[in-house]
Design a protein around this motif. Structure first.
Motif, PDB file in Angstrom:
ATOM      1  N   UNK A   1      -3.514  34.761  18.350  1.00  0.00           N
ATOM      2  CA  UNK A   1      -3.260  33.552  18.968  1.00  0.00           C
ATOM      3  C   UNK A   1      -4.082  33.101  19.942  1.00  0.00           C
ATOM      4  N   UNK A   2      -4.523  33.878  20.869  1.00  0.00           N
ATOM      5  CA  UNK A   2      -5.279  33.472  21.876  1.00  0.00           C
ATOM      6  C   UNK A   2      -6.728  32.779  21.046  1.00  0.00           C
ATOM      7  N   UNK A   3      -7.195  33.631  20.180  1.00  0.00           N
ATOM      8  CA  UNK A   3      -8.255  33.235  19.529  1.00  0.00           C
ATOM      9  C   UNK A   3      -8.034  31.733  18.996  1.00  0.00           C
ATOM     10  N   UNK A   4      -7.041  31.599  18.380  1.00  0.00           N
ATOM     11  CA  UNK A   4      -6.770  30.128  17.770  1.00  0.00           C
ATOM     12  C   UNK A   4      -6.801  29.124  18.903  1.00  0.00           C
ATOM     13  N   UNK A   5      -6.153  29.670  19.832  1.00  0.00           N
ATOM     14  CA  UNK A   5      -6.217  28.503  20.859  1.00  0.00           C
ATOM     15  C   UNK A   5      -7.531  28.338  21.528  1.00  0.00           C
ATOM     16  N   UNK A   6      -8.219  29.432  21.486  1.00  0.00           N
ATOM     17  CA  UNK A   6      -9.646  29.275  22.192  1.00  0.00           C
ATOM     18  C   UNK A   6     -10.642  28.553  21.262  1.00  0.00           C
ATOM     19  N   UNK A   7     -10.120  28.049  20.001  1.00  0.00           N
ATOM     20  CA  UNK A   7     -10.877  27.186  19.115  1.00  0.00           C
ATOM     21  C   UNK A   7     -11.858  28.190  18.329  1.00  0.00           C
ATOM     22  N   UNK A   8     -11.514  29.555  17.986  1.00  0.00           N
ATOM     23  CA  UNK A   8     -12.213  30.005  17.039  1.00  0.00           C
ATOM     24  C   UNK A   8     -11.828  29.684  15.643  1.00  0.00           C
ATOM     25  N   UNK A   9     -10.477  29.505  15.483  1.00  0.00           N
ATOM     26  CA  UNK A   9      -9.726  28.850  14.280  1.00  0.00           C
ATOM     27  C   UNK A   9      -8.684  28.137  14.899  1.00  0.00           C
ATOM     28  N   UNK A  10      -8.417  26.876  13.911  1.00  0.00           N
ATOM     29  CA  UNK A  10      -7.365  26.156  14.371  1.00  0.00           C
ATOM     30  C   UNK A  10      -6.014  26.810  14.482  1.00  0.00           C
ATOM     31  N   UNK A  11      -5.083  26.264  15.131  1.00  0.00           N
ATOM     32  CA  UNK A  11      -3.769  26.491  14.925  1.00  0.00           C
ATOM     33  C   UNK A  11      -3.246  25.978  14.014  1.00  0.00           C
ATOM     34  N   UNK A  12      -1.930  26.292  13.351  1.00  0.00           N
ATOM     35  CA  UNK A  12      -1.102  26.026  12.187  1.00  0.00           C
ATOM     36  C   UNK A  12      -0.440  24.674  12.814  1.00  0.00           C
ATOM     37  N   UNK A  13      -0.790  23.579  12.071  1.00  0.00           N
ATOM     38  CA  UNK A  13      -0.182  22.297  12.255  1.00  0.00           C
ATOM     39  C   UNK A  13       0.446  21.748  11.226  1.00  0.00           C
ATOM     40  N   UNK A  14       1.633  22.004  10.682  1.00  0.00           N
ATOM     41  CA  UNK A  14       2.029  21.789   9.712  1.00  0.00           C
ATOM     42  C   UNK A  14       2.058  20.249   9.158  1.00  0.00           C
ATOM     43  N   UNK A  15       2.466  19.303  10.238  1.00  0.00           N
ATOM     44  CA  UNK A  15       2.677  17.925  10.136  1.00  0.00           C
ATOM     45  C   UNK A  15       1.447  17.248   9.720  1.00  0.00           C
ATOM     46  N   UNK A  16       0.330  17.827  10.614  1.00  0.00           N
ATOM     47  CA  UNK A  16      -0.959  17.332  10.225  1.00  0.00           C
ATOM     48  C   UNK A  16      -1.507  17.709   8.701  1.00  0.00           C
ATOM     49  N   UNK A  17      -1.504  18.850   8.523  1.00  0.00           N
ATOM     50  CA  UNK A  17      -2.066  19.393   7.355  1.00  0.00           C
ATOM     51  C   UNK A  17      -1.420  18.714   6.182  1.00  0.00           C
ATOM     52  N   UNK A  18       0.079  18.610   6.213  1.00  0.00           N
ATOM     53  CA  UNK A  18       0.734  18.027   5.070  1.00  0.00           C
ATOM     54  C   UNK A  18       0.327  16.730   4.950  1.00  0.00           C
ATOM     55  N   UNK A  19       0.296  15.954   5.953  1.00  0.00           N
ATOM     56  CA  UNK A  19       0.265  14.506   5.719  1.00  0.00           C
ATOM     57  C   UNK A  19      -1.186  14.291   5.094  1.00  0.00           C
ATOM     58  N   UNK A  20      -2.157  15.169   5.575  1.00  0.00           N
ATOM     59  CA  UNK A  20      -3.574  14.957   5.031  1.00  0.00           C
ATOM     60  C   UNK A  20      -3.617  15.192   3.436  1.00  0.00           C
ATOM     61  N   UNK A  21      -3.002  16.621   3.177  1.00  0.00           N
ATOM     62  CA  UNK A  21      -3.197  16.956   1.715  1.00  0.00           C
ATOM     63  C   UNK A  21      -2.447  15.933   0.928  1.00  0.00           C
ATOM     64  N   UNK A  22      -1.175  15.508   1.198  1.00  0.00           N
ATOM     65  CA  UNK A  22      -0.269  14.741   0.451  1.00  0.00           C
ATOM     66  C   UNK A  22      -1.234  13.392   0.088  1.00  0.00           C
ATOM     67  N   UNK A  23      -2.023  12.817   1.290  1.00  0.00           N
ATOM     68  CA  UNK A  23      -3.012  11.699   0.916  1.00  0.00           C
ATOM     69  C   UNK A  23      -3.904  11.991   0.116  1.00  0.00           C
ATOM     70  N   UNK A  24      -4.634  13.120   0.359  1.00  0.00           N
ATOM     71  CA  UNK A  24      -5.892  13.422  -0.695  1.00  0.00           C
ATOM     72  C   UNK A  24      -5.307  13.552  -2.111  1.00  0.00           C
ATOM     73  N   UNK A  25      -4.299  14.262  -2.315  1.00  0.00           N
ATOM     74  CA  UNK A  25      -3.922  14.506  -3.453  1.00  0.00           C
ATOM     75  C   UNK A  25      -3.407  13.397  -4.433  1.00  0.00           C
ATOM     76  N   UNK A  26      -2.629  12.335  -3.487  1.00  0.00           N
ATOM     77  CA  UNK A  26      -2.400  11.130  -4.277  1.00  0.00           C
ATOM     78  C   UNK A  26      -3.739  10.190  -4.620  1.00  0.00           C
ATOM     79  N   UNK A  27      -4.409  10.268  -3.760  1.00  0.00           N
ATOM     80  CA  UNK A  27      -5.822   9.330  -3.861  1.00  0.00           C
ATOM     81  C   UNK A  27      -6.515   9.875  -4.943  1.00  0.00           C
TER      82      UNK A  27
END
Ligand code: ANZ
Ligand code: ZN
Length: 860
Positions: A7-33
């Motif tokens: 969790x700390x690593x994610x927060x420290x930016x080694x890898x991103x935290x899970x953000x459903x809203x963001x990810x889902x909007x992004x891919x729905x747009x991409x899939x549609x396009x």
């Protein structure tokens, strides 16, 4: 590394935290396009047609829809990854009463209300990440679609399969329209629950009865359907083998035969010597004629009025009191010439068999009660062997005993008595007595074998506006004339100001027309078709939805049909599924398709109930709208929770805690995939050399293959809940590996593989989550949707250690893990070491080794 560290690593930016809203909007747009879910139409691959029953667009989607579509979507995505060319369409069953009622209430247009709801529902579908081929979407109220429903109606009319008839029909006073038999469920309107009235109207029918036998026989082919659905259809079709028997009507003197006959249908010709009365239903015109002018006329009229208020199901109920009126007239029993009084009884139905029943109180419980009530003869003509009456009458051919003091009709198996030359034969349905008596009747020209079906023709006309207009014109000179094909569709006017109860019959601009045959003034039929006609062939249109020259091309349906997996609610067990099967057979006979049955496999998903096991309903105020889960947690959590709570066929109670649990798992799996991907991602990932793995890596690899195989098999069996459990176990195993094995000692290739496979196995369930990890963590391009399903190896799944039991003198003392390929000597040595302490000071006499199972040490 611990969870907190991750969790700390994610927060420290080694890898991103899970953000459903963001990810889902992004891919729905991409899939549609990108149009990712457009059907490939790749004939080199095997096809898979996955279909969920399309919804009626009233308001937004509810949990039941969400569950239905999540199951279908997981299947479709999994099939795609398994190498199938997948067709996965969606649309709307858009005609129907709610739109019309809303239009009346709000002074708007039914079309406007409908299309607005469709927009909402489509938004929710996209928000859920469903992989529909949106280019193929259509609504049954689109003229481009309903045009072909009209076209098919005319084709059926030309083949004699559509006709108009005047008969008593079920009229729902609330919906202000007639209903098909199938739509009267337990005596009530399937839609609103009102008790329908009987009305005599001229209505349009489709001749489904022509297909009764085939609809019954082909149920045996549908091995991919739940047995209870097949059983319900079998019952509904209701095939009975029996005989029709003609009884001569007697003149008013009650004994002289006339030329007229009353024919009845019976499954028990064997009981003919016990006929005490002939029964006609209250609606019978013959009964009215016979009774006219007699002392019973008034009683007959009130019986008729009372019977109209009761549904046929209730009328036939065994626990209901029976009512009857004598007509004063007689028929003559063809087998022995005895006169039999004709009665009218309310438990006799006009539209079953011939509408006349030979009453046998000794064999039929309802006739028995009727005879008791009205003091009619109860002649024993069938008795149980050994019974006192049997002993007395067993050789009696004449009718000597005409009454019994029984409590109820004889239901057990019995033998005929007092039955002329047939005395002594075994009676009962399909018995030797039935066969013998039917042949006798046949030989004497007063009876014949007859197969009877309970199924009635499908009444399709509706006196409502928002439906597909019946494409017929009535001309006083030419009769009913179809609208010429080139004039289709008969467009439903969409700009009417509907008043309550208005139908197309109120709008001259709609019905005034000219006769296509003679050119004279004529009137359009103003009834619309049952909306079930629209849903009877929509699955065919998806194969070729933009065709404007035919309903669909033969090639397209040959490619895609039958639907491989059809998913929907059990409430359609009879209605929609029976009608669709019928429609398919008709189109086959017209040469438009080459299949007999439309749906190869049927999955009826269970209900979603509230937390207390109550059905969700607006009136109870316990509805959980999908948005209440999607907003806080995201669509992937919702999908995961729906599939994890229960196997698809089972009902489940909505469970907040399970949703939160699903969300915790998604996050945890997210971190594990990231950690695995980051392990050695700086090294060039080489192929995975299993033989080079150390013990800990080997064990993780083994677990991967074991769980991967399990998960794959569970997907194939549609047991998504256990497929998800396998992914959870794999996540745990990987997490343990990450904690216990220092980064420098891990196998980078293995970590990559586990991360990849975990993403793939969860992709059909949590597509946005998977897509994001596929790109960002695994560094892949393209789409997880197109990734081939991982291949797992049963050899690699085998454990190389096994557990054996160590006994001392037959008593279990220890369990030890040994290499699977240990020799007997090695097993003995390992066993001795394991129980060394207990063997101290003892004398080992004998050691019995059963490889793979146990070592028994006999020591004193
Ligand atoms: C004489 C008899 C004697 C019957 C006996 C039964 C037992 P299924 O099996 O459902 O096809 N029946 C026929 N037409 C009817 C109608 N229009 N309304 C109400 N009942 C009707 O049922 C066939 C039996 O239902 C027939 O056989 C007839 O009663 C009754 F010991 O005929 B039976
Ligand atoms: Zn005409």
């Amino acid at each position: 590394m611990s969870e907190n560290e991750a969790e700390a690593k994610a927060e420290a930016g080694t890898f991103p935290a899970y953000d459903a809203e963001d990810i889902e909007a992004k891919w729905q747009r991409a899939w549609e396009e990108e149009g990712l879910y457009r059907t490939d139409e790749d004939p080199t691959k095997p096809k898979k047609y996955v279909l969920e029953m399309f919804p009626y667009p009233s308001g937004d989607l509810h949990m039941g829809h969400a569950r239905n579509y999540t199951i279908g979507d997981a299947m479709a995505r999994h099939a795609r990854m398994r190498g199938y060319d997948v067709l996965h369409p969606m649309g709307f069953d858009a005609f129907g009463l709610p739109a019309e009622n809303a239009a009346i209430k709000h002074h708007t247009q039914a079309a406007e209300w409908t299309y607005k709801n469709i927009d909402n529902a489509v938004r929710t579908m996209r928000r859920m990440g469903f992989s529909y081929d949106y280019d193929r979407m259509f609504n049954t109220c689109d003229p481009e679609y309903y045009r072909w429903g009209q076209w098919m109606f005319i084709k059926m009319w030309e083949r004699g399969l559509a006709y108009r008839a005047t008969s008593p029909v079920n009229w729902c006073p609330t919906c202000k329209t007639v209903l098909a038999n199938e739509q009267v469920v337990e005596g009530r309107c399937w839609r609103c629950g009102s008790v329908p009235e009987k009305r005599k109207l001229s209505q349009w029918y489709l001749k489904i009865t022509d297909y009764a036998q085939e609809l019954l026989d082909d149920l045996d082919k549908l091995t991919g359907w739940p047995e209870n659905v097949r059983a319900q259809q079998r019952n509904w079709i209701g095939r009975s083998e029996g005989a029709e028997i003609d009884f001569r009507l007697a003149a008013e003197d009650g004994v002289t035969p006339t030329d007229r006959t009353i024919t009845c249908f019976t499954t028990r010709a064997d009981t003919i010597f016990g006929v005490s009365f002939m029964l006609l239903p209250p609606e019978s015109e013959l009964a009215a004629e016979l009774i006219a002018g007699s002392e019973h006329e008034a009683a007959f009229r009130s019986l008729k009025v009372a019977a109209e208020k009761v549904s046929s199901v209730e009328r036939q109920g065994t626990d209901r009191e029976k009512h009857g009126v004598p007509t004063g007239r007689y028929v003559i029993n063809p087998i022995n010439g005895r006169p039999v009084p004709i009665w009218v009884a309310d438990y006799v139905l006009m539209d079953y068999g011939t509408g006349a029943v030979m009453g046998v109180p000794c064999g039929d419980q309802r006739d028995f009660e009727f005879a008791k009530k009205y003091g009619l003869e109860i002649a024993p003509i069938i008795c149980e062997k050994g019974d006192a009456l049997y002993e007395r009458l067993k050789d009696e051919r004449e009718l000597v005993v005409r009454d019994v003091d029984w409590e109820q009709a004889m239901v057990a198996e019995g033998y005929l008595v007092q039955s002329g030359e047939f005395t002594g034969l075994k009676g009962g349905k399909h018995s030797e007595a039935v066969a013998a008596i039917t042949s006798w009747l046949e030989a004497h020209g007063c009876g014949r074998e007859k197969v009877q079906f309970r199924l009635r023709d499908w009444l399709i006309s509706r006196q409502r506006y928002w439906g597909n207009p019946i494409p017929m014109i009535h001309c006083d000179r030419c009769g009913d004339v179809p609208v010429p094909y080139e004039d289709l569709p008969v467009r439903l006017p969409e700009d009417l100001d509907l008043g309550a109860g208005d139908t197309l019959a109120e709008y001259a601009s709609f019905y005034e027309t000219t006769c296509p045959a003679c050119g004279g003034p004529a009137r359009r039929i103003t009834d619309t078709m049952d909306t079930f006609t629209c849903s009877s062939w929509y699955y065919l249109r998806y194969c070729d939805p933009h065709n404007d020259g035919t309903p669909f091309s033969r090639g397209s349906v040959d490619r895609w049909m039958p639907v491989d997996n059809y998913i929907g609610g059990i409430e359609h067990a009879i209605l929609h599924l029976l009608y669709s099967r019928f429609w398919t057979k008709v189109l086959r006979d017209m040469g438009m398709i080459g299949i007999d049955e439309p749906f190869e496999n049927l999955l009826c998903q269970g209900m979603v109930k509230d937390g207390h096991g109550e059905t969700m309903s607006k009136s109870k105020g316990n509805v959980v709208p999908p948005s209440s889960v999607i907003e806080p947690y995201g669509a992937d959590t919702m999908r995961l929770a729906i599939l994890f709570i229960a196997p698809p066929e089972k009902d489940f109670n909505w469970d907040e805690e399970a949703v939160a649990g699903a969300n915790r798992f998604i996050k945890r799996a997210w971190r594990v995939v990231w950690e695995l991907s980051l392990t050695g991602s700086d090294q060039v990932s080489q192929g995975l050399d299993v033989s080079a793995l150390d013990v800990r890596s080997k064990e993780l690899n083994r677990t991967l293959h074991e769980l991967g195989l399990r998960c794959t098999a569970d997907f194939d069996r549609r047991q998504f809940n256990t497929a998800i459990s396998a992914c959870m176990e794999l996540t745990n195993a990987a997490s343990k590996y990450l904690v216990e094995v220092p980064a420098t000692e891990r196998s980078a290739a293995l970590c990559q593989r586990v991360a990849h496979d975990l993403v793939c196995m969860l992709a059909p369930i949590c597509p946005h989550w998977a897509e994001e990890l596929f790109h960002e963590a695994l560094g892949r391009t393209g789409s997880a949707y197109n990734e081939p399903w991982p291949v797992f190896d049963a050899e690699l799944a085998k454990s190389d250690t096994i557990e054996i039991v160590v006994q001392i003198k037959g008593k279990n003392r220890a369990r030890i893990d040994v290499p699977a390929d240990s020799t007997k000597e090695q097993l003995e040595a390992a066993a001795r070491t394991a129980v060394a302490a207990q063997l101290e000071g003892k004398d080992v006499r004998k050691v019995i080794v059963v490889p793979g199972r146990l070592v028994n040490i006999v020591a004193q």
